[in-house]
Design a protein around this motif. Structure first.
Motif, PDB file in Angstrom:
ATOM      1  N   VAL A 278       0.851  -1.193   0.000  1.00  0.00           N
ATOM      2  CA  VAL A 278       0.000   0.000   0.000  1.00  0.00           C
ATOM      3  C   VAL A 278       0.886   1.243   0.000  1.00  0.00           C
ATOM      4  N   ASP A 279       0.456   2.219  -0.745  1.00  0.00           N
ATOM      5  CA  ASP A 279       1.213   3.467  -0.782  1.00  0.00           C
ATOM      6  C   ASP A 279       0.927   4.243   0.497  1.00  0.00           C
ATOM      7  N   TYR A 280       1.765   4.029   1.484  1.00  0.00           N
ATOM      8  CA  TYR A 280       1.516   4.599   2.802  1.00  0.00           C
ATOM      9  C   TYR A 280       1.533   6.128   2.789  1.00  0.00           C
ATOM     10  N   ALA A 281       2.475   6.708   2.051  1.00  0.00           N
ATOM     11  CA  ALA A 281       2.617   8.170   2.062  1.00  0.00           C
ATOM     12  C   ALA A 281       1.344   8.838   1.548  1.00  0.00           C
ATOM     13  N   ALA A 282       0.809   8.301   0.438  1.00  0.00           N
ATOM     14  CA  ALA A 282      -0.406   8.886  -0.146  1.00  0.00           C
ATOM     15  C   ALA A 282      -1.585   8.719   0.803  1.00  0.00           C
TER      16      ALA A 282
ATOM     17  N   GLU B 116      -4.522  12.752   6.756  1.00  0.00           N
ATOM     18  CA  GLU B 116      -4.224  14.005   7.455  1.00  0.00           C
ATOM     19  C   GLU B 116      -5.150  15.127   6.998  1.00  0.00           C
ATOM     20  N   ARG B 117      -5.408  15.152   5.687  1.00  0.00           N
ATOM     21  CA  ARG B 117      -6.343  16.161   5.154  1.00  0.00           C
ATOM     22  C   ARG B 117      -7.736  15.947   5.739  1.00  0.00           C
ATOM     23  N   GLU B 118      -8.132  14.682   5.795  1.00  0.00           N
ATOM     24  CA  GLU B 118      -9.454  14.346   6.348  1.00  0.00           C
ATOM     25  C   GLU B 118      -9.535  14.721   7.828  1.00  0.00           C
ATOM     26  N   LEU B 119      -8.439  14.489   8.538  1.00  0.00           N
ATOM     27  CA  LEU B 119      -8.385  14.829   9.963  1.00  0.00           C
ATOM     28  C   LEU B 119      -8.523  16.334  10.174  1.00  0.00           C
TER      29      LEU B 119
END
Lengths: 284, 178
Positions: free
Chosen positions: A57-61, A67-70
């Protein structure tokens, strides 16, 4: 000497089986619960990391997205807090006390389907020690999950709306259509159907839910939202339950029934919210 | 005071089986639960003295009933019905191996699944149907997995028992049989 121990245990066991059967469920659930909790923790931490590493899984993305959702949720939370303060102030001015007070709390899912998976149940890792009572509503943001059917000190069993014994008073959400009135019905759990050509694969291969006893004249469009009607005081009004797949006349042609797809995928639940409704008018 | 290790180890085995049975969810591909508690009960019936195995069989049934929110006695009665057959198996098998476990647990899992569906007819599964046949086949496959895992687990737990504390009769002692 050793056989005496087993004879003693046999007598005790038969006594419990015959006379004290009601305590067995609570005792068994309470005994298993710490281990189920530990297994869940292991699965959610080490198991999840292991699976994520395997699936690349692309963890960074994902992390940036979360983070944006948070950040968005934090803004919404602040707005909600401001509104709550305003509402409290206005209530104080009007001397208005809400008739029903509610309390939400998150609860982890520690088991799906119990030990037999015949019933459509979930076991939660919170119980009467956390204020959960029989009959409390269980939800996730997508919609209604079910009701608390049984409670022990640290666990509670949820009867899902997909259980064949589940009945929920519902209505169609037709707010955008004028002149149709309120179309109400009773939502029946679909039960299980092993194998074949399943339309839905949730906790088990299940039949769709059935919304029965609707007005025969009105034919709901597919994907119409079905919400709780609030009748019977079991569920509050307006909670999403599912969406209409199709509808047909009942065999007696006195009413209409519809196949309903549940709004929640029961198989993917890891945490749920329990809504405890308190009748105390003076509760905060 | 000496601890009865058989009792402790059998409780550990039942506890682990109960946790496994609770935690492993059903899926669309394998729509049955693994009857791990039944697997443990079968191991002890085949391996241990009658009295001990009967008590553990009772416990396994009661745990399955309690944790599965089943009607009182549903699985207990099933296991009590199966118990004489298992005793017969015990006489046939000279020793208890994983292969015996696969066979016994697989067959009994099928009957347990049918028993469950027959008892809980409200669940919507007809006993004499194609669906039931598919379910029975899935139960047989799951029973094999359970048989391997539980017989290996219980056999492994036996190592922790330490010195075998069986009482030897005088005749066995005189003949040098320990």
């Amino acid at each position: 000497m050793k056989s005496k121990v087993w004879i003693f245990l046999l007598v005790i066991s038969l006594g419990v089986f015959l006379f004290l059967r009601h305590g067995v469920t609570a005792f068994a659930s309470e005994t298993i619960y710490p281990f189920s909790n530990a297994t869940r923790w292991f699965d959610q931490t080490i198991g999840l990391s292991f699976r994520a590493a395997l699936t690349r899984v692309d963890y960074a993305a994902r992390c940036a997205k979360q983070e944006r959702e948070l950040a968005r949720l934090q803004v919404m939370f602040t707005e909600a807090e401001t509104r709550e303060t305003l509402i409290k102030h206005q209530r104080a001015l009007l001397e208005y006390t809400p008739p029903v007070s509610c309390r939400w709390q998150a609860a982890p899912v520690i088991s799906r389907g119990g030990t037999v998976a015949i019933w459509q149940t979930l076991r939660l890792g919170k119980g009467s020690a956390h204020g959960i009572r029989k009959g409390d509503l269980v939800m996730v943001p997508e919609g209604v999950v079910g009701r608390i059917a049984d409670v022990t000190l640290h666990t509670s069993d949820v009867m899902l709306i997909t259980d064949p014994n589940s009945r929920v008073a519902c209505e169609l959400d037709l707010s955008s259509e004028e002149g149709t009135g309120v179309i109400r019905g009773i939502l029946y759990g679909g039960g299980v159907r092993p194998g074949g050509d399943p339309k839905l694969t949730l906790l088990y291969v299940i039949e769709p839910l059935r919304l029965r006893y609707m007005a025969r004249e009105f034919e709901p469009a597919p994907r119409t939202r079905v919400v709780t009607s609030g009748l019977g005081n079991t569920f509050p009004k307006g909670l999403t339950v599912g969406y209409v797949l199709s509808s047909m006349m009942e065999p007696q042609r006195l009413s209409r029934e519809a196949e309903i797809m549940p709004a929640v995928d029961m198989a993917s639940l890891y945490d749920v919210f329990v809504l405890s409704i308190r009748e105390d008018k003076h509760a905060p | 005071m000496r601890l009865n290790m058989s009792l402790i180890l059998s409780c550990v085995a039942l506890l682990l089986a109960a946790v496994l049975q609770e935690m492993i969810p059903v899926t669309a591909r394998l729509p049955v639960k693994g009857f791990f508690l039944t697997g443990v009960a079968i191991y002890y019936v085949l391996e241990k003295p009658k009295l001990m195995s009967f008590v553990l069989l009772l416990w396994a049934g009661m745990l399955t009933d309690a944790l599965g929110r089943l009607p009182h006695g549903c699985i207990v009665i099933f296991l009590l019905l199966v118990y004489p057959l298992l005793l017969l198996m015990k006489r046939i098998f000279t020793e208890t191996t994983v292969l015996h476990g696969i066979f016994c647990v697989s067959v009994i899992s099928v009957f347990q699944q049918i028993w469950l569906c027959a008892w809980l007819h409200k669940a919507g599964i007809a006993v004499f149907s194609w669906d039931m046949l598919q379910l029975a086949a899935a139960a047989a496959v799951m029973g094999m997995v359970v048989g391997v895992s539980m017989f290996l687990l219980c056999g492994w737990l036996e190592r922790f028992k330490g010195v075998d504390d069986r009482r030897t009769t005088e005749v066995e002692g005189l003949n040098g049989i320990v």
